[in-house]
Scaffold this motif. Structure first.
Motif, PDB file in Angstrom:
ATOM      1  N   ALA A 236       1.477 -22.799   9.088  1.00  0.00           N
ATOM      2  CA  ALA A 236       2.281 -23.197   7.927  1.00  0.00           C
ATOM      3  C   ALA A 236       1.677 -22.555   6.687  1.00  0.00           C
ATOM      4  N   ALA A 237       2.513 -22.039   5.810  1.00  0.00           N
ATOM      5  CA  ALA A 237       2.001 -21.387   4.604  1.00  0.00           C
ATOM      6  C   ALA A 237       3.007 -21.552   3.477  1.00  0.00           C
ATOM      7  N   ASN A 238       2.500 -21.523   2.243  1.00  0.00           N
ATOM      8  CA  ASN A 238       3.405 -21.604   1.094  1.00  0.00           C
ATOM      9  C   ASN A 238       4.116 -20.274   0.855  1.00  0.00           C
ATOM     10  N   ARG A 239       3.412 -19.196   1.199  1.00  0.00           N
ATOM     11  CA  ARG A 239       3.990 -17.867   0.996  1.00  0.00           C
ATOM     12  C   ARG A 239       3.647 -16.986   2.183  1.00  0.00           C
ATOM     13  N   VAL A 240       4.553 -16.057   2.497  1.00  0.00           N
ATOM     14  CA  VAL A 240       4.301 -15.164   3.628  1.00  0.00           C
ATOM     15  C   VAL A 240       4.731 -13.751   3.239  1.00  0.00           C
ATOM     16  N   VAL A 241       3.917 -12.767   3.664  1.00  0.00           N
ATOM     17  CA  VAL A 241       4.296 -11.360   3.482  1.00  0.00           C
ATOM     18  C   VAL A 241       4.674 -10.814   4.854  1.00  0.00           C
ATOM     19  N   LEU A 242       5.893 -10.324   4.986  1.00  0.00           N
ATOM     20  CA  LEU A 242       6.367  -9.750   6.254  1.00  0.00           C
ATOM     21  C   LEU A 242       6.253  -8.233   6.187  1.00  0.00           C
ATOM     22  N   THR A 243       5.612  -7.647   7.213  1.00  0.00           N
ATOM     23  CA  THR A 243       5.458  -6.181   7.214  1.00  0.00           C
ATOM     24  C   THR A 243       5.980  -5.531   8.490  1.00  0.00           C
ATOM     25  N   PRO A 244       6.888  -6.150   9.239  1.00  0.00           N
ATOM     26  CA  PRO A 244       7.332  -5.489  10.471  1.00  0.00           C
ATOM     27  C   PRO A 244       8.129  -4.230  10.158  1.00  0.00           C
TER      28      PRO A 244
ATOM     29  N   LEU B 209      11.242  -1.519  10.310  1.00  0.00           N
ATOM     30  CA  LEU B 209      12.679  -1.703  10.105  1.00  0.00           C
ATOM     31  C   LEU B 209      13.376  -2.071  11.418  1.00  0.00           C
ATOM     32  N   LYS B 210      12.973  -1.427  12.522  1.00  0.00           N
ATOM     33  CA  LYS B 210      13.599  -1.710  13.824  1.00  0.00           C
ATOM     34  C   LYS B 210      13.366  -3.160  14.238  1.00  0.00           C
ATOM     35  N   VAL B 211      12.173  -3.673  13.957  1.00  0.00           N
ATOM     36  CA  VAL B 211      11.899  -5.075  14.308  1.00  0.00           C
ATOM     37  C   VAL B 211      12.774  -5.989  13.455  1.00  0.00           C
ATOM     38  N   LEU B 212      12.910  -5.654  12.162  1.00  0.00           N
ATOM     39  CA  LEU B 212      13.779  -6.475  11.306  1.00  0.00           C
ATOM     40  C   LEU B 212      15.234  -6.402  11.767  1.00  0.00           C
ATOM     41  N   GLN B 213      15.642  -5.232  12.292  1.00  0.00           N
ATOM     42  CA  GLN B 213      17.033  -5.079  12.751  1.00  0.00           C
ATOM     43  C   GLN B 213      17.270  -5.808  14.070  1.00  0.00           C
ATOM     44  N   SER B 214      16.192  -6.079  14.808  1.00  0.00           N
ATOM     45  CA  SER B 214      16.336  -6.795  16.082  1.00  0.00           C
ATOM     46  C   SER B 214      16.342  -8.302  15.798  1.00  0.00           C
ATOM     47  N   ASP B 215      16.406  -9.090  16.854  1.00  0.00           N
ATOM     48  CA  ASP B 215      16.361 -10.542  16.629  1.00  0.00           C
ATOM     49  C   ASP B 215      14.990 -11.113  16.987  1.00  0.00           C
ATOM     50  N   LYS B 216      13.948 -10.282  16.889  1.00  0.00           N
ATOM     51  CA  LYS B 216      12.607 -10.741  17.272  1.00  0.00           C
ATOM     52  C   LYS B 216      12.061 -11.796  16.306  1.00  0.00           C
ATOM     53  N   ILE B 217      12.450 -11.697  15.037  1.00  0.00           N
ATOM     54  CA  ILE B 217      11.981 -12.698  14.065  1.00  0.00           C
ATOM     55  C   ILE B 217      13.190 -13.527  13.636  1.00  0.00           C
ATOM     56  N   ARG B 218      13.081 -14.853  13.805  1.00  0.00           N
ATOM     57  CA  ARG B 218      14.212 -15.730  13.453  1.00  0.00           C
ATOM     58  C   ARG B 218      13.985 -16.322  12.064  1.00  0.00           C
ATOM     59  N   PHE B 219      14.966 -16.177  11.198  1.00  0.00           N
ATOM     60  CA  PHE B 219      14.844 -16.691   9.834  1.00  0.00           C
ATOM     61  C   PHE B 219      15.707 -17.942   9.685  1.00  0.00           C
TER      62      PHE B 219
ATOM     63  N   ALA C 123       6.786  -6.067   2.838  1.00  0.00           N
ATOM     64  CA  ALA C 123       6.061  -4.805   2.646  1.00  0.00           C
ATOM     65  C   ALA C 123       6.265  -3.953   3.898  1.00  0.00           C
ATOM     66  N   GLY C 124       5.639  -2.770   3.913  1.00  0.00           N
ATOM     67  CA  GLY C 124       5.821  -1.840   5.038  1.00  0.00           C
ATOM     68  C   GLY C 124       6.471  -0.570   4.531  1.00  0.00           C
TER      69      GLY C 124
ATOM     70  N   ALA D  88       3.022   2.655   3.280  1.00  0.00           N
ATOM     71  CA  ALA D  88       2.688   1.324   3.804  1.00  0.00           C
ATOM     72  C   ALA D  88       1.638   0.663   2.915  1.00  0.00           C
ATOM     73  N   MET D  89       0.605   1.433   2.563  1.00  0.00           N
ATOM     74  CA  MET D  89      -0.489   0.870   1.767  1.00  0.00           C
ATOM     75  C   MET D  89       0.006   0.470   0.370  1.00  0.00           C
ATOM     76  N   GLU D  90       0.749   1.369  -0.266  1.00  0.00           N
ATOM     77  CA  GLU D  90       1.227   1.053  -1.626  1.00  0.00           C
ATOM     78  C   GLU D  90       2.172  -0.145  -1.610  1.00  0.00           C
ATOM     79  N   SER D  91       2.980  -0.261  -0.546  1.00  0.00           N
ATOM     80  CA  SER D  91       3.902  -1.408  -0.485  1.00  0.00           C
ATOM     81  C   SER D  91       3.118  -2.705  -0.303  1.00  0.00           C
ATOM     82  N   GLY D  92       1.985  -2.618   0.419  1.00  0.00           N
ATOM     83  CA  GLY D  92       1.136  -3.803   0.582  1.00  0.00           C
ATOM     84  C   GLY D  92       0.540  -4.239  -0.743  1.00  0.00           C
ATOM     85  N   LEU D  93       0.111  -3.263  -1.539  1.00  0.00           N
ATOM     86  CA  LEU D  93      -0.443  -3.594  -2.861  1.00  0.00           C
ATOM     87  C   LEU D  93       0.642  -4.211  -3.748  1.00  0.00           C
ATOM     88  N   ARG D  94       1.852  -3.637  -3.657  1.00  0.00           N
ATOM     89  CA  ARG D  94       2.962  -4.178  -4.457  1.00  0.00           C
ATOM     90  C   ARG D  94       3.258  -5.628  -4.053  1.00  0.00           C
ATOM     91  N   ALA D  95       3.308  -5.885  -2.742  1.00  0.00           N
ATOM     92  CA  ALA D  95       3.622  -7.245  -2.275  1.00  0.00           C
ATOM     93  C   ALA D  95       2.505  -8.221  -2.647  1.00  0.00           C
TER      94      ALA D  95
END
Ligand SMILES: Cc1cc2nc3c(=O)[nH]c(=O)nc-3n(C[C@H](O)[C@H](O)[C@H](O)COP(=O)(O)OP(=O)(O)OC[C@H]3O[C@@H](n4cnc5c(N)ncnc54)[C@H](O)[C@@H]3O)c2cc1C
Length: 219
Positions: free
Chosen positions: A3-11, A13-23, A182-183, A197-204
């Motif tokens: 459980a967390a107050n905030r989460v950074v997702l970095t999967p 694009l293909k993983v996001l397009q699949s149903d592997k992560i349920r929102f 990020a990602g 990937a690295m710059e997006s991590g810093l941004r997030a």
């Protein structure tokens, strides 16, 4: 469960397009539209290890754009104290990317990719003394197919037909100060690489800090 107050997702694009992560609740339409308009393609490496070098010394790279393998990289194994068993071996890495890699991933078994790669090397480097130098020198092989990597499912996002300006920013946009993205595919300018990937991590990370900062804080 975590459980967390905030989460950074970095999967990817293909993983996001699949149903592997349920929102729950589901991602908003504008985010889903960006996720599906952007595209990610595949890459395959057929790695062939040889008992001896059969190509000319100093040859590192061969490009054959209209052949089965469009590009080869030649290398010898750097040996360390822990890898003496590799001493004397050398390798050819055969690289296939994009639509061709997607097609082959779906249609050709790895053993056939190895056989076709060896055939191409035999054709390229045959001599009067040896018609099949690659087949004769083969030590071992491995096929790395990024589409088959369960948690990646592909290789590179790319400037995609049908995608629109602002899609990568929409992919990157946080939701309600709690879910951050990020990602490499979220970077608006320099996909697809480690730098993105690295710059997006810093941004997030900056976005998370800004969201977590108490109102009025000057930190
Ligand atoms: C063959 C090849 C060669 C490349 N060569 C270069 C190069 O020379 N230079 C360069 O800069 N870039 C190179 N790249 C590109 C570079 O590797 C990628 O752009 C970079 O790794 C993308 O990083 P990322 O963090 O966005 O995604 P990823 O590296 O894919 O990381 C995403 C992470 O999320 C994890 N994940 C996914 N789903 C879940 C889940 N449900 N739960 C928990 N974790 C999950 C995955 O396991 C993975 O660790 C290459 C890529 C390939 C395929």
């Amino acid at each position: 469960m975590i459980a967390a107050n905030r989460v950074v997702l970095t999967p990817s694009l293909k993983v996001l397009q699949s149903d592997k992560i349920r929102f729950e609740p589901a991602l908003p339409d504008w985010k889903m539209t960006a996720i599906h308009r952007l595209k990610m393609s595949n890459a395959i490496k057929v790695i062939l290890v040889f008992k001896e070098r059969f190509w000319p010394e100093g040859m590192w790279d061969v490009v054959c754009t209209d052949s089965f393998i469009p590009e080869f990289w030649m290398t010898t194994y750097p040996t360390t104290d822990h890898s003496q068993h590799l001493r004397g071996l050398c390798a050819v890495v055969c690289f296939i990317a994009g639509e061709k890699a997607e097609r082959l991933s779906a249609s050709m078994p790895p053993e056939e990719m190895v056989a076709r790669s060896l055939q191409q090397l035999d054709d390229l480097f045959a001599t009067a003394a040896c018609r099949a130098p690659a087949t004769r020198a083969l030590h071992s092989s491995h096929v790395a197919d990024w589409a088959k990597e369960e948690y990646v499912m592909g290789a590179y996002s790319f400037p995609s037909h049908g995608a629109e300006a602002g899609d990568r920013q929409a992919l990157a946009a946080p939701l309600d100060g709690t879910v951050f993205f990020a990602g490499e595919a979220t970077h608006p300018a320099i996909n697809p690489c480690m730098q993105a990937a690295m710059e997006s991590g810093l941004r997030a990370a900056g976005e998370v800090l800004a969201a977590a900062r108490p109102a009025g804080s000057r930190l």
